[in-house]
Write a protein that holds these residues in place. Structure first.
Motif, PDB file in Angstrom:
ATOM      1  N   LEU A 278      56.717   6.548 132.911  1.00  0.00           N
ATOM      2  CA  LEU A 278      55.835   5.970 133.927  1.00  0.00           C
ATOM      3  C   LEU A 278      55.336   4.596 133.500  1.00  0.00           C
ATOM      4  CD1 LEU A 278      53.768   9.098 135.022  1.00  0.00           C
ATOM      5  CD2 LEU A 278      55.480   7.877 136.353  1.00  0.00           C
ATOM      6  N   ALA A 279      55.061   4.437 132.204  1.00  0.00           N
ATOM      7  CA  ALA A 279      54.624   3.128 131.703  1.00  0.00           C
ATOM      8  C   ALA A 279      55.744   2.101 131.860  1.00  0.00           C
ATOM      9  CB  ALA A 279      54.194   3.236 130.241  1.00  0.00           C
TER      10      ALA A 279
ATOM     11  N   HIS B  22      47.277   5.032 140.124  1.00  0.00           N
ATOM     12  CA  HIS B  22      46.405   6.163 140.426  1.00  0.00           C
ATOM     13  C   HIS B  22      47.231   7.408 140.746  1.00  0.00           C
ATOM     14  CE1 HIS B  22      42.629   4.078 140.178  1.00  0.00           C
ATOM     15  NE2 HIS B  22      43.042   3.136 141.006  1.00  0.00           N
ATOM     16  N   ASP B  23      48.325   7.220 141.462  1.00  0.00           N
ATOM     17  CA  ASP B  23      49.193   8.344 141.787  1.00  0.00           C
ATOM     18  C   ASP B  23      49.791   8.944 140.520  1.00  0.00           C
ATOM     19  OD1 ASP B  23      50.521  10.057 143.669  1.00  0.00           O
ATOM     20  OD2 ASP B  23      52.360   8.945 143.238  1.00  0.00           O
TER      21      ASP B  23
ATOM     22  N   ARG C 298      47.118  10.904 138.731  1.00  0.00           N
ATOM     23  CA  ARG C 298      46.873  12.149 139.446  1.00  0.00           C
ATOM     24  C   ARG C 298      47.952  13.168 139.119  1.00  0.00           C
ATOM     25  NH1 ARG C 298      48.849  14.198 143.787  1.00  0.00           N
ATOM     26  NH2 ARG C 298      49.881  12.316 144.493  1.00  0.00           N
ATOM     27  N   ARG C 299      49.196  12.708 139.047  1.00  0.00           N
ATOM     28  CA  ARG C 299      50.305  13.610 138.713  1.00  0.00           C
ATOM     29  C   ARG C 299      50.180  14.140 137.290  1.00  0.00           C
ATOM     30  NH1 ARG C 299      55.650  10.985 141.546  1.00  0.00           N
ATOM     31  NH2 ARG C 299      54.864  11.076 143.676  1.00  0.00           N
ATOM     32  N   VAL C 300      49.748  13.296 136.367  1.00  0.00           N
ATOM     33  CA  VAL C 300      49.554  13.743 134.984  1.00  0.00           C
ATOM     34  C   VAL C 300      48.485  14.826 134.941  1.00  0.00           C
ATOM     35  CG1 VAL C 300      48.689  13.029 132.725  1.00  0.00           C
ATOM     36  CG2 VAL C 300      50.379  11.629 133.896  1.00  0.00           C
TER      37      VAL C 300
ATOM     38  N   ASP D 117      48.881  -2.189 145.832  1.00  0.00           N
ATOM     39  CA  ASP D 117      50.051  -1.346 145.758  1.00  0.00           C
ATOM     40  C   ASP D 117      50.269  -0.837 144.341  1.00  0.00           C
ATOM     41  OD1 ASP D 117      50.616  -1.664 148.420  1.00  0.00           O
ATOM     42  OD2 ASP D 117      51.866  -3.436 148.094  1.00  0.00           O
ATOM     43  N   LEU D 118      50.157  -1.732 143.376  1.00  0.00           N
ATOM     44  CA  LEU D 118      50.363  -1.373 141.986  1.00  0.00           C
ATOM     45  C   LEU D 118      49.287  -0.413 141.514  1.00  0.00           C
ATOM     46  CD1 LEU D 118      52.339  -1.948 139.787  1.00  0.00           C
ATOM     47  CD2 LEU D 118      50.985  -3.898 139.108  1.00  0.00           C
TER      48      LEU D 118
END
Length: 163
Positions: free
Chosen positions: A80-81, A7-8, A11-13, A1-2
């Motif tokens: 995000l971090a 990865h999501d 991908r957004r970045v 999950d993490l």
């Protein structure tokens, strides 16, 4: 999950970077189109050929825009971090709660076994007591009758001695 979340986020970045590049390209196209339209409407496209085209936005403006986007992306990466750290901490807390629940379930299982053993022992003792009472009930009635008769005889003797 993490890992999926990470990865999501990556991908957004990448998507934001692609969008930024598209915006910069589109700004360049719009800038050129805008300038030629303004020049045509003012008649400058044929009147002043000797003057270099001065762009509406200079390279500095593009750099400022790119810097602002980079800062926005960096801020988003920082958030995000932090979100990643919060999610990791929540996962650790969830695992700790799960372990605590497992240990409490083991304690409850042992307690349930103890209660069942105690219940069986109490039932067994109750049966023994009922058995003793049933077998001795006729003997105890006889003993009570004898005691009552002895008390009555004693009372008669005491009354006879007083007279």
């Amino acid at each position: 999950d993490l890992m999926d979340v990470k990865h999501d986020m990556l991908r957004r970045v990448d998507l934001v970077k692609e969008q930024r590049k598209a915006i910069v390209d589109k700004l360049g196209e719009r800038k050129e189109g805008f300038l030629s339209g303004v020049k045509k409407s003012l008649g400058l496209d044929r009147a002043r050929q000797d003057v270099d085209d001065e762009p509406m936005f200079d390279e500095h403006d593009d750099d400022v825009l790119l810097t602002m986007q980079d800062e926005g992306i960096q801020e988003q990466n920082d958030k995000l971090a932090r979100l990643h750290n919060v999610i990791v901490r929540q996962k650790e807390i969830g695992q700790a709660i799960g372990q605590e629940l497992d240990s409490h379930n083991e304690i409850l299982d042992r307690l349930e076994e103890g209660v069942e053993q105690s219940t069986r022992a109490v039932r067994q003792e109750n049966r023994r007591i009922h058995g003793l009472l049933d077998s001795s009930s006729s003997d105890s009635r006889l003993t009570i009758c004898i005691c009552v008769l002895l008390l009555a005889l004693l009372l008669v003797v005491i009354l006879a001695l007083q007279t």
